[in-house]
Design an enzyme around this catalytic site. Structure first.
Site, PDB file in Angstrom:
ATOM      1  N   ASP A  93       0.863  -1.169   0.000  1.00  0.00           N
ATOM      2  CA  ASP A  93       0.000   0.000   0.000  1.00  0.00           C
ATOM      3  C   ASP A  93       0.908   1.230   0.000  1.00  0.00           C
ATOM      4  O   ASP A  93       2.027   1.209   0.501  1.00  0.00           O
ATOM      5  CB  ASP A  93      -0.932  -0.023   1.214  1.00  0.00           C
ATOM      6  N   GLY A  95       0.604   4.188   1.401  1.00  0.00           N
ATOM      7  CA  GLY A  95       0.730   5.054   2.567  1.00  0.00           C
ATOM      8  C   GLY A  95      -0.356   6.100   2.646  1.00  0.00           C
ATOM      9  O   GLY A  95      -0.510   6.759   3.665  1.00  0.00           O
ATOM     10  N   GLY A  96      -1.123   6.247   1.551  1.00  0.00           N
ATOM     11  CA  GLY A  96      -2.217   7.220   1.573  1.00  0.00           C
ATOM     12  C   GLY A  96      -3.155   6.969   2.744  1.00  0.00           C
ATOM     13  O   GLY A  96      -3.517   7.887   3.486  1.00  0.00           O
ATOM     14  N   ASP A 147      -2.606   8.176  -2.751  1.00  0.00           N
ATOM     15  CA  ASP A 147      -3.969   8.681  -2.936  1.00  0.00           C
ATOM     16  C   ASP A 147      -4.362   9.540  -1.737  1.00  0.00           C
ATOM     17  O   ASP A 147      -3.672   9.566  -0.722  1.00  0.00           O
ATOM     18  CB  ASP A 147      -4.965   7.522  -3.110  1.00  0.00           C
ATOM     19  N   GLN A 189     -11.108   6.789  -5.577  1.00  0.00           N
ATOM     20  CA  GLN A 189     -11.697   7.384  -4.380  1.00  0.00           C
ATOM     21  C   GLN A 189     -13.118   7.859  -4.717  1.00  0.00           C
ATOM     22  O   GLN A 189     -13.709   7.374  -5.671  1.00  0.00           O
ATOM     23  CB  GLN A 189     -10.808   8.522  -3.855  1.00  0.00           C
ATOM     24  N   GLY A 216     -10.733   3.922   0.266  1.00  0.00           N
ATOM     25  CA  GLY A 216     -11.629   4.785   1.035  1.00  0.00           C
ATOM     26  C   GLY A 216     -12.914   4.119   1.470  1.00  0.00           C
ATOM     27  O   GLY A 216     -13.863   4.791   1.866  1.00  0.00           O
ATOM     28  N   ASP A 266      -7.538  -7.435   0.961  1.00  0.00           N
ATOM     29  CA  ASP A 266      -6.588  -7.556   2.075  1.00  0.00           C
ATOM     30  C   ASP A 266      -7.317  -7.058   3.311  1.00  0.00           C
ATOM     31  O   ASP A 266      -8.231  -6.220   3.197  1.00  0.00           O
ATOM     32  CB  ASP A 266      -5.354  -6.676   1.864  1.00  0.00           C
ATOM     33  N   CYS A 304     -11.776 -28.381  10.343  1.00  0.00           N
ATOM     34  CA  CYS A 304     -10.603 -27.670   9.821  1.00  0.00           C
ATOM     35  C   CYS A 304      -9.374 -28.570   9.871  1.00  0.00           C
ATOM     36  O   CYS A 304      -9.184 -29.318  10.825  1.00  0.00           O
ATOM     37  CB  CYS A 304     -10.374 -26.405  10.650  1.00  0.00           C
ATOM     38  N   CYS A 306      -6.166 -27.302   9.542  1.00  0.00           N
ATOM     39  CA  CYS A 306      -4.986 -26.447   9.682  1.00  0.00           C
ATOM     40  C   CYS A 306      -4.026 -27.013  10.721  1.00  0.00           C
ATOM     41  O   CYS A 306      -4.368 -27.914  11.490  1.00  0.00           O
ATOM     42  CB  CYS A 306      -5.381 -25.013  10.045  1.00  0.00           C
ATOM     43  N   CYS A 309      -5.574 -26.778  14.324  1.00  0.00           N
ATOM     44  CA  CYS A 309      -6.693 -27.697  14.581  1.00  0.00           C
ATOM     45  C   CYS A 309      -6.255 -29.152  14.539  1.00  0.00           C
ATOM     46  O   CYS A 309      -6.897 -30.008  15.141  1.00  0.00           O
ATOM     47  CB  CYS A 309      -7.830 -27.437  13.594  1.00  0.00           C
ATOM     48  N   HIS A 335      -4.588 -20.448  12.236  1.00  0.00           N
ATOM     49  CA  HIS A 335      -5.948 -20.943  11.968  1.00  0.00           C
ATOM     50  C   HIS A 335      -6.760 -19.931  11.168  1.00  0.00           C
ATOM     51  O   HIS A 335      -7.417 -20.284  10.182  1.00  0.00           O
ATOM     52  CB  HIS A 335      -6.684 -21.275  13.267  1.00  0.00           C
TER      53      HIS A 335
END
Lengths: 371, 371
Positions: A93, A95-96, A147, A189, A216, A266, A304, A306, A309, A335
């Site tokens: 990213d 940094g905006g 941005d 935006q 945003g 993300d 699960c 993982c 688990c 997990h």
């Protein structure tokens, strides 16, 4: 870059699809979710554990790494991948958003943004060119333009200004770019105003980006409003571009956004909530501090597979959490990341098989049915 | 138990030797070091990482597990091994030392010790029988008798009383024992008084233990005094018994104690110091916070093959430490435990090859020679 994104399967019933992102450090299947590794580490887990959980793409952050340990230090040590021992794609990213959410002061002009570090109050200036240089020093597979991220609620006039400046900075970002092997995305935006979202998208589409992000959002608005903004943007962005919804979200947010045509996500939720003792499961969310788990020998999620688990009971995890033992932050993080990766797997598979709507129905039924 | 310890190779030049401990969950080569897993977890690392670092034997703690989450809960969930997912031997300390060092109040009578929990101030009573029952509920491969641990400096009169009570409790511990498959060790007290150390050892040797420990050292005395106490005890304990020096110590302490005939060690140093940013290396100790490591692309120890040194630079570890990122506590802990395991490996190999004195000379030379 015409080869940066390839659509594999488009649904006949809506704008959702699967695809492949071709990035410098490898390919990523979409829809995809990137765990957040702000400071060159996904908090509490190792790169090996990320791979074991099925992670192929992570997010890091130009603002944070610029402040600490410094992008030049990372460049001199071989770039971010080498520094953190991660050989798969990384998106950073710009940094905006951090300047908006973390800096103790920010002053935006056409030239750039002056802000005070959240660490020590020192003054810094980001320009679009500087932020590209930082990300090229890091060697990010996908760089994001600087941005102007607006909050919610906010005056329409400020959002208009933010759209205007974001477009101006986007142009300068493209001109500043030197490392052509790294992708560059523009950030749409426009706050919670449909016309401003359309305007921002249309302006950025005149520029030569490898993909587009919706920024945003997830700044305090309801899910309904967020989805409206996505619905406004998706028809405008040509389907040949990957579309990335920044900082979102819950499993439910992701399923709804995929349904509306988003390819990339993300969010800090799986990792941050893990450190607060919350586990995501297909049968709803679970708070490991709950007294009901004191003698519970079952795993977090009985279905699960993982690392956590497969090895540890709710009773043990609760004991570790109550004792503030470091191992528990890792085990819950593993997990939760695995859960998000499995969610994205299921989403992709159901789209490929044209059964996304069935998947979505079952997803909601299971999430409401605690085990 | 005549089969609980087998000597493999005795030195001709001193009381040091290699051996094999036969325990319920497997065999352990001696001299050995047990990382400390106080609360059913070796802080910051997983059972898999312990195995990968070569750990075959860990220490846990009756006092801590009795208070939190409770030994009966652990028993009901299948015992400590199952609870924490560790299938190799575990030794548990009895709590004598923790009552001495942690409890906010302790009142010792012939019957036992009343103390206040360091967690919530609640009152509890430990008797020798209770402490055996706790350890049998946990399923410890090696249980330790409840003892009276004295500090330093302390009145001789108190040490005499401690020796007397420790012997009395040792007898009752043996009588209380029910699970014969678990080993039981007596703890030799006697403070810094040679005659009291001899008296304590001789009294305990009249009882049928599987091994003997030297307790009440590393409580503030110099290394010289500690070694004198070891030298007093070793000739008294028949060489067929394993000898365990509790709570010790630095790499140098271990090398000196092995030289004097000690077979087993445990200590929080490798794990606690890791969390404070200190790495043990064969070329001396290293503080990762040091500014000199800011751009240092070399691993903690250029000759180390541990997980951490194979993957991460000093610069990256320093960045993580300065940013308080959870991953660093794990990475430094893995390295330090690996260092201790490699140290014990080298000690055992040199004893087998009759080159321990050469090893010891090189050990000191290297430790003084920072890289």
């Amino acid at each position: 870059m015409p080869d940066s994104f390839k659509i594999l399967h488009s649904s006949k019933d809506g704008p959702y699809r699967t695809g492949i992102l071709n990035l410098f450090h490898g390919q990523v299947k979409t829809p995809c979710f990137m765990p957040v590794g702000t400071l060159a580490t996904v908090k509490a887990v190792s790169p090996d554990e990320l791979k074991e959980a099925g992670v192929g793409f992570i997010l890091s952050n130009a603002y944070h790494l610029y402040l600490r340990p410094g992008h030049e230090l990372i460049r001199d040590l071989g770039g971010l991948h080498s520094f953190m021992n991660w050989d798969r794609p990384i998106l950073t990213d710009s940094g905006g958003f951090q300047v908006y959410s973390l800096a103790s002061m920010r002053k935006i002009t056409e030239d750039g943004v002056v802000f005070q570090s959240h660490l020590d109050g020192s003054y810094h200036k980001f320009t679009p060119e500087k932020v590209i240089a930082i990300q090229e020093a890091l060697g990010s597979d996908v760089m994001m333009c600087l941005d102007w991220c607006t909050g919610y609620p906010v005056e329409r006039q400020e959002v208009e200004k933010a759209v205007e400046i974001t477009t101006l900075w986007a142009k300068r970002s493209i001109e500043a770019r030197e490392r052509r092997e790294l992708r560059l995305f523009g950030i749409i935006q426009g706050g919670m105003h449909k016309d401003l979202r359309r305007r921002s998208a249309n302006e950025l589409l005149c520029l030569d980006f490898d993909g587009y992000a919706i920024g945003g959002l997830s700044v305090g608005e309801s899910q309904d409003i967020m989805l409206e903004m996505i619905e406004e943007v998706v028809p405008i962005v040509p389907r040949s571009y990957p579309l990335y919804l920044m900082g979102v979200g819950t499993p439910e947010d992701i399923v709804e956004a995929v349904h509306r045509g988003v390819d990339m996500f993300d969010c800090v939720l799986p990792t941050r909530n893990a450190r607060n003792g919350m586990a995501f499961t297909r049968f709803g969310n679970l708070n490991i501090k709950n007294a009901a788990f004191e003698r519970d020998s079952s795993p977090l999620d009985p279905e699960c597979s993982c690392y956590t688990c497969s090895r540890f009971s709710r009773a043990y995890l609760r004991h570790l959490y109550k004792s503030r033992e470091l191992l528990v932050y890792r085990l819950l993080t593993i997990h939760n990341i695995f859960y998000y990766m499995e969610l994205m797997n299921s989403i992709r598979q159901s789209i490929e098989k044209d059964t996304f709507m069935d998947f979505k129905k079952r997803f909601y039924e299971q999430r409401a049915n605690k085990k």
